[in-house]
Design a protein around this motif. Sequence first.
Motif, short mmCIF file in Angstrom:
data_model
loop_
_atom_site.label_atom_id
_atom_site.label_comp_id
_atom_site.label_asym_id
_atom_site.label_seq_id
_atom_site.Cartn_x
_atom_site.Cartn_y
_atom_site.Cartn_z
N SER A 1 0.84 -1.20 0.00
CA SER A 1 0.00 0.00 0.00
C SER A 1 0.88 1.25 0.00
O SER A 1 2.02 1.22 0.47
N GLY A 2 0.33 2.32 -0.54
CA GLY A 2 1.07 3.58 -0.57
C GLY A 2 0.14 4.75 -0.35
O GLY A 2 -1.05 4.69 -0.71
N PHE A 3 0.67 5.79 0.25
CA PHE A 3 -0.11 7.03 0.46
C PHE A 3 0.82 8.21 0.26
O PHE A 3 2.00 8.14 0.60
N ASP A 4 0.29 9.30 -0.27
CA ASP A 4 1.08 10.53 -0.37
C ASP A 4 0.14 11.72 -0.47
O ASP A 4 -1.01 11.59 -0.90
N SER A 5 0.63 12.86 -0.04
CA SER A 5 -0.13 14.10 -0.21
C SER A 5 0.85 15.25 -0.43
O SER A 5 1.98 15.21 0.07
N HIS A 6 0.44 16.22 -1.23
CA HIS A 6 1.25 17.41 -1.47
C HIS A 6 0.37 18.65 -1.45
O HIS A 6 -0.84 18.57 -1.73
N ARG A 7 1.00 19.76 -1.12
CA ARG A 7 0.31 21.04 -0.99
C ARG A 7 0.13 21.69 -2.37
O ARG A 7 1.04 21.63 -3.21
N LEU A 8 -1.04 22.30 -2.60
CA LEU A 8 -1.30 23.05 -3.84
C LEU A 8 -0.82 24.49 -3.66
O LEU A 8 -1.21 25.16 -2.70
N VAL A 9 0.04 24.93 -4.59
CA VAL A 9 0.55 26.31 -4.51
C VAL A 9 0.52 26.96 -5.90
O VAL A 9 0.51 26.27 -6.93
N ALA A 10 0.51 28.29 -5.90
CA ALA A 10 0.52 29.04 -7.17
C ALA A 10 1.88 28.89 -7.84
O ALA A 10 2.89 28.66 -7.18
N GLU B 1 -9.16 22.73 -0.43
CA GLU B 1 -8.34 22.83 -1.65
C GLU B 1 -6.90 23.22 -1.35
O GLU B 1 -6.23 23.86 -2.16
N GLU B 2 -6.41 22.83 -0.18
CA GLU B 2 -5.02 23.16 0.18
C GLU B 2 -4.03 22.14 -0.39
O GLU B 2 -2.82 22.39 -0.41
N GLY B 3 -4.53 21.01 -0.82
CA GLY B 3 -3.63 20.00 -1.35
C GLY B 3 -4.38 18.87 -2.03
O GLY B 3 -5.61 18.90 -2.14
N VAL B 4 -3.61 17.89 -2.49
CA VAL B 4 -4.16 16.70 -3.14
C VAL B 4 -3.48 15.49 -2.50
O VAL B 4 -2.29 15.55 -2.17
N ALA B 5 -4.23 14.42 -2.31
CA ALA B 5 -3.67 13.19 -1.73
C ALA B 5 -3.98 12.01 -2.65
O ALA B 5 -4.83 12.12 -3.54
N ALA B 6 -3.28 10.93 -2.44
CA ALA B 6 -3.56 9.71 -3.20
C ALA B 6 -3.19 8.49 -2.37
O ALA B 6 -2.27 8.54 -1.55
N MET B 7 -3.98 7.44 -2.54
CA MET B 7 -3.64 6.16 -1.91
C MET B 7 -3.67 5.07 -2.98
O MET B 7 -4.46 5.14 -3.92
N ALA B 8 -2.77 4.11 -2.82
CA ALA B 8 -2.63 3.08 -3.85
C ALA B 8 -2.41 1.71 -3.24
O ALA B 8 -1.88 1.59 -2.13
N THR B 9 -2.83 0.70 -3.96
CA THR B 9 -2.57 -0.69 -3.62
C THR B 9 -1.96 -1.37 -4.84
O THR B 9 -2.39 -1.08 -5.97
#
Length: 176
Positions: A19-28, A157-165
């Motif tokens: 399994s994997g997870f990640d998130s990053h901040r949305l910036v201009a 809307e401060e960021g985007v995340a994703a989870m994977a298998t």
Amino acid sequence: MGGAMHQGADGLNEYRVGSGFDSHRLVAGRPLLLGGVPIEHDRGLLGHSDGDCVIHAVCDALLGAASAGDMGVHFPSSDERWKDMKSLVFLDEVRRIVSTRGYAIENVDVTAIAQAPRLAPHLSAMRESLSKALAIEAERVSVKAKSADGLGAIGREEGVAAMATALLRRTRRERL
Ligand code: MG
């Protein structure tokens, strides 16, 4: 229990899930890339690389299934070599790592979580992009999207995340 679907004494056909997870901040001032696909938006993901959290979650799922560490081990942000690197390059390297360890990729399932932009129109492009980078059929890759229903940081809307298998199958006896 001697069926072909069971692990043999030689270790072949052993199945491994990760399994994997990640998130990053949305910036201009940054382009938005998800699953290696450029997506029109007023902001992009901040990161040492291009911040593509969909690819990063998939990389960690694959590495986890192979018990091969995580992205931080293979692509440390302290290493300038990886700065502003396209995440598709990471995915190609992870594909090589799991293959070298004797595994084939059975399937990958990833969910991107974003309040904005709406990702539904980009899911098939992401699926094509990921399957191409992993050198597997598109049928083995699933990309889904969820909004955060307005809840929490992603809902704001401060960021985007994703989870994977990811599921791997041992196809070679030797661990090179
Ligand atoms: Mg990341």
